[in-house]
Design a protein around this motif. Structure first.
Motif, PDB file in Angstrom:
ATOM      1  N   LYS A 191       0.708  -0.727   0.014  1.00 42.42           N
ATOM      2  CA  LYS A 191       0.178   0.432   0.019  1.00 42.42           C
ATOM      3  C   LYS A 191       0.829   1.049  -0.324  1.00 42.42           C
ATOM      4  O   LYS A 191       0.469   2.103  -0.323  1.00 42.42           O
ATOM      5  N   ALA A 192       1.918   1.226   0.071  1.00 47.75           N
ATOM      6  CA  ALA A 192       3.149   2.312   0.257  1.00 47.75           C
ATOM      7  C   ALA A 192       3.753   2.745  -0.879  1.00 47.75           C
ATOM      8  O   ALA A 192       4.367   1.805  -1.179  1.00 47.75           O
ATOM      9  N   TYR A 193       2.753   3.401  -1.308  1.00 51.69           N
ATOM     10  CA  TYR A 193       2.388   3.871  -2.886  1.00 51.69           C
ATOM     11  C   TYR A 193       3.033   4.697  -3.230  1.00 51.69           C
ATOM     12  O   TYR A 193       1.690   6.160  -3.201  1.00 51.69           O
ATOM     13  N   PRO A 194       3.489   5.866  -4.213  1.00 50.67           N
ATOM     14  CA  PRO A 194       4.995   5.747  -4.836  1.00 50.67           C
ATOM     15  C   PRO A 194       6.235   5.141  -3.942  1.00 50.67           C
ATOM     16  O   PRO A 194       6.156   6.099  -3.220  1.00 50.67           O
ATOM     17  N   LEU A 195       6.939   4.333  -3.892  1.00 49.68           N
ATOM     18  CA  LEU A 195       8.041   4.239  -2.767  1.00 49.68           C
ATOM     19  C   LEU A 195       9.280   5.173  -3.364  1.00 49.68           C
ATOM     20  O   LEU A 195       9.443   4.640  -4.777  1.00 49.68           O
ATOM     21  N   ALA A 196       9.757   5.334  -3.214  1.00 49.87           N
ATOM     22  CA  ALA A 196      11.234   6.501  -3.510  1.00 49.87           C
ATOM     23  C   ALA A 196      12.310   5.039  -3.382  1.00 49.87           C
ATOM     24  O   ALA A 196      12.762   4.274  -2.775  1.00 49.87           O
ATOM     25  N   ASP A 197      13.134   4.804  -4.537  1.00 49.06           N
ATOM     26  CA  ASP A 197      14.439   4.024  -4.820  1.00 49.06           C
ATOM     27  C   ASP A 197      15.574   5.077  -4.045  1.00 49.06           C
ATOM     28  O   ASP A 197      15.239   5.533  -3.521  1.00 49.06           O
ATOM     29  N   ALA A 198      16.669   4.433  -3.556  1.00 49.41           N
ATOM     30  CA  ALA A 198      17.709   4.770  -3.380  1.00 49.41           C
ATOM     31  C   ALA A 198      18.153   5.514  -3.362  1.00 49.41           C
ATOM     32  O   ALA A 198      18.310   6.864  -2.355  1.00 49.41           O
TER      33      ALA A 198
ATOM     34  N   VAL B 232       5.448  11.002  -1.618  1.00 47.98           N
ATOM     35  CA  VAL B 232       6.187   9.783  -1.273  1.00 47.98           C
ATOM     36  C   VAL B 232       6.260   8.986  -0.282  1.00 47.98           C
ATOM     37  O   VAL B 232       6.632   9.883   0.890  1.00 47.98           O
ATOM     38  N   PHE B 233       7.257   7.837  -0.107  1.00 46.05           N
ATOM     39  CA  PHE B 233       7.218   6.740   0.930  1.00 46.05           C
ATOM     40  C   PHE B 233       8.372   7.011   0.919  1.00 46.05           C
ATOM     41  O   PHE B 233       9.071   6.426   0.044  1.00 46.05           O
ATOM     42  N   VAL B 234       8.782   6.324   2.088  1.00 47.02           N
ATOM     43  CA  VAL B 234      10.586   6.011   1.813  1.00 47.02           C
ATOM     44  C   VAL B 234      10.396   4.893   3.132  1.00 47.02           C
ATOM     45  O   VAL B 234       9.204   4.895   3.629  1.00 47.02           O
ATOM     46  N   ARG B 235      11.650   4.106   2.960  1.00 46.76           N
ATOM     47  CA  ARG B 235      11.471   2.642   3.297  1.00 46.76           C
ATOM     48  C   ARG B 235      11.136   2.558   5.410  1.00 46.76           C
ATOM     49  O   ARG B 235      11.060   2.369   5.786  1.00 46.76           O
TER      50      ARG B 235
END
Length: 127
Positions: free
Chosen positions: A8-15, A80-83
């Motif tokens: 559900k955590a979308y969009p997730l940022a890449d590194a 945006v989501f971060v980890r």
């Protein structure tokens, strides 16, 4: 690490984007252009002063921040989501985990160009 990220955590940022976002959050915190916490983020959206919203994908339960993407879409604010909430908290300059934060609008801010480039990067994720 992909295992524990809630779909559900979308969009997730890449590194790379995460690093850029964290740097900007840190600067925003120094420039007093940051509101920490889900409630504060909600307030900035309602008042129309949010540039963009960053949320932690490992918030437990995630549902406590899932009203934010809906509100962002209503207000046309990138999100945006971060980890990691721990890393987000550090970027916000506090020792506690932070599950949501809002970078706010400020007249004549030096961060405007960085904010705009991050907004674009986030919007590209949503396409």
């Amino acid at each position: 690490t992909d295992a524990e990220v809630n779909p559900k955590a979308y969009p997730l940022a890449d590194a790379t984007l995460t690093k850029t976002i964290m740097d900007l959050v840190q600067q925003a915190s120094n420039y007093k252009q940051l509101r920490k916490g889900a409630n504060e983020a909600t307030k900035t959206l309602n008042r129309g002063i949010a540039e963009f919203i960053v949320m932690a994908a490992d918030a437990e339960p995630l549902e406590i921040i899932l009203h934010l993407p809906l509100l962002c879409e209503d207000k046309n604010v990138p999100y945006v989501f971060v980890r990691s909430k721990q890393a987000l908290g550090r970027a916000c300059g506090v020792s506690r985990p932070v599950i949501a934060t809002s970078v706010t609008i400020k007249e004549g801010s030096q961060l405007k160009p960085q904010i705009q480039s991050v907004q674009l990067a986030i919007e590209r994720l949503l396409v």
